[in-house]
Design a protein around this motif. Structure first.
Motif, PDB file in Angstrom:
ATOM      1  N   LEU A  55       0.829  -1.207   0.000  1.00 42.61           N
ATOM      2  CA  LEU A  55       0.000   0.000   0.000  1.00 42.61           C
ATOM      3  C   LEU A  55       0.865   1.259   0.000  1.00 42.61           C
ATOM      4  CD1 LEU A  55      -2.797   1.292   0.181  1.00 42.61           C
ATOM      5  CD2 LEU A  55      -2.681   1.029   2.677  1.00 42.61           C
ATOM      6  N   ASP A  56       1.921   1.247   0.827  1.00 35.31           N
ATOM      7  CA  ASP A  56       2.805   2.419   0.855  1.00 35.31           C
ATOM      8  C   ASP A  56       3.476   2.640  -0.496  1.00 35.31           C
ATOM      9  OD1 ASP A  56       2.134   2.784   3.464  1.00 35.31           O
ATOM     10  OD2 ASP A  56       3.917   1.804   4.278  1.00 35.31           O
ATOM     11  N   LYS A  57       3.872   1.552  -1.125  1.00 33.24           N
ATOM     12  CA  LYS A  57       4.514   1.669  -2.436  1.00 33.24           C
ATOM     13  C   LYS A  57       3.556   2.268  -3.458  1.00 33.24           C
ATOM     14  CE  LYS A  57       6.832  -1.097  -5.967  1.00 33.24           C
ATOM     15  NZ  LYS A  57       7.248  -2.475  -6.379  1.00 33.24           N
ATOM     16  N   ALA A  58       2.285   1.808  -3.440  1.00 29.78           N
ATOM     17  CA  ALA A  58       1.296   2.332  -4.385  1.00 29.78           C
ATOM     18  C   ALA A  58       1.011   3.808  -4.114  1.00 29.78           C
ATOM     19  CB  ALA A  58       0.012   1.505  -4.305  1.00 29.78           C
ATOM     20  N   GLU A  59       0.887   4.176  -2.841  1.00 31.85           N
ATOM     21  CA  GLU A  59       0.621   5.575  -2.524  1.00 31.85           C
ATOM     22  C   GLU A  59       1.822   6.460  -2.860  1.00 31.85           C
ATOM     23  OE1 GLU A  59      -0.479   5.490   1.552  1.00 31.85           O
ATOM     24  OE2 GLU A  59      -2.603   5.042   1.135  1.00 31.85           O
ATOM     25  N   ALA A  60       3.047   5.937  -2.623  1.00 33.82           N
ATOM     26  CA  ALA A  60       4.236   6.718  -2.983  1.00 33.82           C
ATOM     27  C   ALA A  60       4.314   6.909  -4.495  1.00 33.82           C
ATOM     28  CB  ALA A  60       5.491   6.008  -2.461  1.00 33.82           C
ATOM     29  N   ALA A  89       4.362  10.547  -6.262  1.00 32.70           N
ATOM     30  CA  ALA A  89       5.434  10.938  -7.183  1.00 32.70           C
ATOM     31  C   ALA A  89       4.878  11.270  -8.559  1.00 32.70           C
ATOM     32  CB  ALA A  89       6.462   9.811  -7.272  1.00 32.70           C
ATOM     33  N   PHE A  90       3.876  10.510  -9.009  1.00 36.15           N
ATOM     34  CA  PHE A  90       3.284  10.769 -10.317  1.00 36.15           C
ATOM     35  C   PHE A  90       2.582  12.120 -10.335  1.00 36.15           C
ATOM     36  CE2 PHE A  90      -0.076  10.388 -13.500  1.00 36.15           C
ATOM     37  CZ  PHE A  90       0.637   9.948 -14.596  1.00 36.15           C
ATOM     38  N   ASN A  91       1.814  12.430  -9.283  1.00 36.28           N
ATOM     39  CA  ASN A  91       1.113  13.713  -9.217  1.00 36.28           C
ATOM     40  C   ASN A  91       2.109  14.882  -9.140  1.00 36.28           C
ATOM     41  OD1 ASN A  91      -1.418  12.560  -9.358  1.00 36.28           O
ATOM     42  ND2 ASN A  91      -1.624  12.390  -7.132  1.00 36.28           N
ATOM     43  N   ARG A  92       3.181  14.653  -8.351  1.00 39.22           N
ATOM     44  CA  ARG A  92       4.170  15.713  -8.216  1.00 39.22           C
ATOM     45  C   ARG A  92       4.913  15.925  -9.529  1.00 39.22           C
ATOM     46  NH1 ARG A  92       7.960  14.514  -3.457  1.00 39.22           N
ATOM     47  NH2 ARG A  92       6.058  15.041  -2.298  1.00 39.22           N
ATOM     48  N   ILE A 105      -2.971   3.318 -11.084  1.00 37.11           N
ATOM     49  CA  ILE A 105      -2.416   3.532  -9.747  1.00 37.11           C
ATOM     50  C   ILE A 105      -3.517   3.495  -8.695  1.00 37.11           C
ATOM     51  CG2 ILE A 105      -1.189   5.173  -8.290  1.00 37.11           C
ATOM     52  CD1 ILE A 105       0.317   6.128 -10.756  1.00 37.11           C
ATOM     53  N   GLY A 106      -4.691   4.056  -9.048  1.00 35.35           N
ATOM     54  CA  GLY A 106      -5.824   4.029  -8.128  1.00 35.35           C
ATOM     55  C   GLY A 106      -6.280   2.609  -7.838  1.00 35.35           C
ATOM     56  N   ARG A 107      -6.321   1.771  -8.886  1.00 34.02           N
ATOM     57  CA  ARG A 107      -6.707   0.368  -8.667  1.00 34.02           C
ATOM     58  C   ARG A 107      -5.687  -0.337  -7.769  1.00 34.02           C
ATOM     59  NH1 ARG A 107      -8.050   0.593 -14.202  1.00 34.02           N
ATOM     60  NH2 ARG A 107      -6.069  -0.405 -14.758  1.00 34.02           N
ATOM     61  N   GLU A 108      -4.403  -0.075  -8.009  1.00 30.32           N
ATOM     62  CA  GLU A 108      -3.374  -0.678  -7.170  1.00 30.32           C
ATOM     63  C   GLU A 108      -3.557  -0.262  -5.713  1.00 30.32           C
ATOM     64  OE1 GLU A 108      -0.949  -2.806  -7.667  1.00 30.32           O
ATOM     65  OE2 GLU A 108      -1.429  -3.150  -9.766  1.00 30.32           O
ATOM     66  N   ILE A 109      -3.828   1.019  -5.511  1.00 28.07           N
ATOM     67  CA  ILE A 109      -4.034   1.498  -4.141  1.00 28.07           C
ATOM     68  C   ILE A 109      -5.272   0.864  -3.522  1.00 28.07           C
ATOM     69  CG2 ILE A 109      -4.596   3.553  -2.770  1.00 28.07           C
ATOM     70  CD1 ILE A 109      -2.879   5.182  -4.687  1.00 28.07           C
ATOM     71  N   GLU A 110      -6.355   0.748  -4.310  1.00 26.25           N
ATOM     72  CA  GLU A 110      -7.593   0.158  -3.794  1.00 26.25           C
ATOM     73  C   GLU A 110      -7.398  -1.306  -3.420  1.00 26.25           C
ATOM     74  OE1 GLU A 110     -12.290  -0.399  -5.113  1.00 26.25           O
ATOM     75  OE2 GLU A 110     -10.794   0.416  -6.530  1.00 26.25           O
ATOM     76  N   LEU A 111      -6.741  -2.071  -4.337  1.00 24.41           N
ATOM     77  CA  LEU A 111      -6.497  -3.487  -4.034  1.00 24.41           C
ATOM     78  C   LEU A 111      -5.572  -3.643  -2.831  1.00 24.41           C
ATOM     79  CD1 LEU A 111      -6.042  -4.927  -7.648  1.00 24.41           C
ATOM     80  CD2 LEU A 111      -8.003  -5.204  -6.138  1.00 24.41           C
ATOM     81  N   ALA A 112      -4.516  -2.841  -2.784  1.00 25.02           N
ATOM     82  CA  ALA A 112      -3.592  -2.919  -1.654  1.00 25.02           C
ATOM     83  C   ALA A 112      -4.293  -2.561  -0.350  1.00 25.02           C
ATOM     84  CB  ALA A 112      -2.395  -2.012  -1.893  1.00 25.02           C
ATOM     85  N   GLU A 113      -5.190  -1.569  -0.415  1.00 22.63           N
ATOM     86  CA  GLU A 113      -5.915  -1.164   0.782  1.00 22.63           C
ATOM     87  C   GLU A 113      -6.877  -2.252   1.240  1.00 22.63           C
ATOM     88  OE1 GLU A 113      -8.542   2.670   2.379  1.00 22.63           O
ATOM     89  OE2 GLU A 113      -8.116   2.406   0.240  1.00 22.63           O
TER      90      GLU A 113
END
Length: 705
Positions: free
Chosen positions: A232-237, A241-244, A412-420
């Motif tokens: 989850l941390d990796k997906a959020e990071a 980074a992508f948004n920044r 990236i959102g799907r990765e974050i959702e699945l990880a969460e």
């Protein structure tokens, strides 16, 4: 075999049925009378399995689950691991006590310790405390399988061996939550001490076992939770980074804003094109009126510079007004500069005017003023168009840049959702496992209701019960053996069994001649011969054939009692005054041993020549008779050779009036015997009847009863 036959069979073996149980009972009493006395101690433990309380409320009353839990507890109590730990604890306790009070080694309780472990080893295993002594004993016992402690553990020692704990038992008290433990020992204090150690070891092992059941599960979920958190941390990071990197604050809002601005720009661009076209048309019309004199105005260096300045100022004003960069002070300043530039152009036009009117008669000053206004409007619209086209190109590039960003953000959102989701799922399982562990820790604390007691009286050694059981067991064993052998016995035994197996009528029987000669046996033998003689005389007197009445005596094999039968019948007939002649095959060569007339005929010659009765008598050798008168003979008894071993005089078979087939009662009737008898029946027309030979006295009495 019927119940009556079983009863008769057991009745005949009454001596054996009485003697064996008596010997076993006496032996049991003799060897068990000196058995040591035993003392029993017990304790009661409350488990709370069926009706206890947990974190979730009262325990669920599930029959199978409850029984399974009690079985686990009872098996844990009687397991080898528990017993070994109890022995280690008992040994450590006694080592520590004897190290503090050496005089205890002389007491009977510590006799096994003194004899099994040498003093040097006892000193080596003793630690500064009882717990340290236990650790030393346990560590020493686990070094190898041949050390003295291991040998003591697997010996028959009544105190420190696994065999000493064979009387340890546990059972559930009815349908309650209580478990009762029992232990028997030769020493009352040892019984209580051992049971106390059993209880202590069992409670510790039960607690560790039940609490440790969820430890591995919790460890697994903790590792999975760490991996899920890292994912989850990796997906959020990655999302951050992508948004920044792409300057994204809110992609949806930004994309909507770009789309709206682009649509607005398209409308403004269309409108500006229309204004620019109108301004160019008006400027062209003024130019036509001036008749080309504007070219001299446009070509001057000062005019060109002023137009460029006006164009730049118009572009800057367009940026400020059209695209949200409106700084009021700066816009005001730019407009003032633009007005100044336009006024300068107007002044230059006024100075350069050389004619007073146009070709249509319109004054030059008025046309030049109009030309300046249209020229300023064209330059302003042109600058605005350039700015708007440049902005449109920027929007196109922004579209091309943001189009793939949406797909990447969704991934990236799907990765974050699945990880969460994975993180929350593992977290829920971990919390449930920890709750189960806490619940287990709460319910694993078993309570001792009744501590182990010190027995004051020894248990009954149940000597009389052992004596009775040994006698009963001996009786049952002997009776079962007798009945089993009777059921397995396939011999003919008695006339009724012979008739059932052979399928021929039984004329009579002869008793066992090898049995002890008693008056009762002789009387029974006499009665059986009388019965056969009466049977022959009845057949002879009712036969339509003139005398003599010829009786053939056969057997399937040798030594089956046909000679004994022939001798007995001839002797009995002679005693009764019946003129009887007995013929024996000379192959036997035995003395008939009777007073009745007897002849020996050559069996082989009779079989080869096919002699009939008269020829057989002529060639026979007289024995114990001075004269034979055939017409006076009433009964002729002819013994034939064994059916399976020699040839038969076929000529004589046709003259037989009755056939006696002797069959021993001690053997079974086989299929080959049946085939042999069928061949005999086909060779003679005389009826074939069985005479059972060698019948035991009790079977004979049963048959004649």
């Amino acid at each position: 075999m019927s119940l009556y036959e079983i009863f008769r069979l057991l009745k005949r073996k009454w001596v054996l049925l009485l003697l064996v149980p008596l010997v076993l009972s006496v032996s049991t009493y003799f060897f068990a009378r000196q058995l040591p006395q035993t003392y029993s101690s017990d304790t009661t433990i409350y488990t709370g399995i069926a009706s206890g309380y947990s974190l979730t409320g009262n325990a669920a009353a599930d029959y199978n689950t409850t029984n399974n839990a009690f079985d686990n507890l009872i098996n844990l109590i009687t397991s080898r691991t528990t017993k070994e730990e109890v022995i280690y604890s008992l040994l450590a306790k006694h080592l520590w006590e004897t190290s503090q009070q050496p005089s205890l080694l002389a007491s009977p309780t510590y006799e096994g310790l003194r004899e099994s472990l040498p003093a040097r080893l006892r000193q080596q295993l003793t630690g500064p405390t009882q717990e340290a002594t236990l650790e030393k004993v346990r560590a020493y016992a686990q070094t190898n399988n041949s050390n003295p402690v291991q040998r003591l553990l697997n010996s028959a020692n009544p105190t420190y061996s696994l065999a000493a704990l064979k009387d340890l038992s546990a059972s559930r008290v009815g349908s309650s939550d209580l478990v009762r433990l029992y232990f028997d020992s030769h020493d009352p204090d040892l019984a209580r001490t051992t049971l106390s150690l059993v209880t202590q070891v069992f409670l510790n092992q039960s607690r560790n076992l039940r609490e440790g059941q969820t430890s591995s599960v919790i460890k697994y979920y903790e590792e999975e939770l760490k991996r899920a958190k890292d994912r989850l941390d990796k997906a959020e990071a990655e999302n951050l980074a992508f948004n920044r990197e792409n300057n994204i604050i809110n992609f949806e809002s930004q994309s909507n804003n770009v789309a709206m601005q682009k649509e607005s720009l398209a409308g403004q661009l269309t409108e500006m094109n229309q204004q620019y076209a109108g301004a160019q048309a008006a400027l062209s019309a003024v130019n036509r009126k001036l008749g080309g004199r504007q070219a001299s105005l446009m070509s001057s260096a000062q005019m060109i510079e002023q137009r460029r300045k006006l164009s730049r100022l118009s572009a800057s004003i367009a940026d400020q007004e059209l695209f949200g960069q409106n700084d009021p002070n700066k816009t005001k300043q730019l407009k003032a500069e633009a007005d100044q530039a336009a006024q300068a152009i107007q002044n230059n036009v006024d100075l350069l005017a050389v004619q007073s009117s146009s070709v249509e008669g319109i004054p030059n000053k008025d046309l030049l003023g109009e030309w300046v206004q249209n020229m300023v409007l064209v330059e302003s619209n042109k600058a605005k168009l350039e700015v708007m086209n440049r902005r449109r190109q920027e929007f196109e590039r922004e579209y091309q840049r943001m189009a793939p960003l949406g797909a990447t953000l969704k991934r990236i959102g799907r990765e974050i959702e699945l990880a969460e989701k994975a993180y929350l799922s593992v977290l829920a399982s971990l919390n449930a496992s920890k709750a189960t562990q806490q619940n287990t820790a709460l319910t694993a604390n078993l309570k001792i209701v009744d501590p182990p007691n010190l027995p004051s009286q020894p248990k009954s050694n149940k000597l009389m019960m052992m004596v009775l059981l040994s006698g009963l067991g001996g009786f049952v064993f002997v009776a079962g053996t007798i009945v089993g052998l009777g059921l397995l016995d396939k011999s003919l035994k008695n006339p009724s069994e012979a008739m059932r197996q052979i399928g021929l009528p039984v004329a009579g029987m002869t008793l066992d001649s090898h049995a002890p000669a008693t008056k009762q046996l002789q009387a029974a033998q006499q009665r059986s011969l009388d019965q056969l003689v009466r049977h022959i005389l009845l057949k002879a007197n009712t036969s339509p054939v003139p005398p003599p009445f010829v009786v053939g005596i056969f057997s399937v094999q040798r030594q089956e009692g046909k000679t004994t039968l022939c001798q007995g019948l001839s002797q009995r007939c002679h005693e009764m005054g019946v003129q009887t002649l007995a013929l024996y095959p000379d192959t036997d060569g035995a003395n008939p041993g009777t007073d009745a007339p007897s002849l020996f005929y050559p069996s082989e010659a009779a079989a080869v020549q096919g002699w009939q009765l008269d020829q057989l008598i002529q060639h026979a050798t007289p024995k114990r008779m001075s004269e034979i008168s055939s017409p006076d003979v009433q009964v002729v008894l002819v013994e034939f050779p064994a059916l399976r071993e020699e040839a038969l005089p076929v000529g004589l078979l046709r003259q037989l009036n009755l056939v006696f087939l002797t069959v021993p009662a001690t053997r079974a009737w086989r299929h080959t015997d049946h085939q042999t008898v069928e061949q005999l029946r086909s060779a003679t027309s005389a009826p074939v009847e069985v005479v059972l030979s060698g019948v035991s006295q009790h079977h004979g009495e049963e048959a004649m009863a």
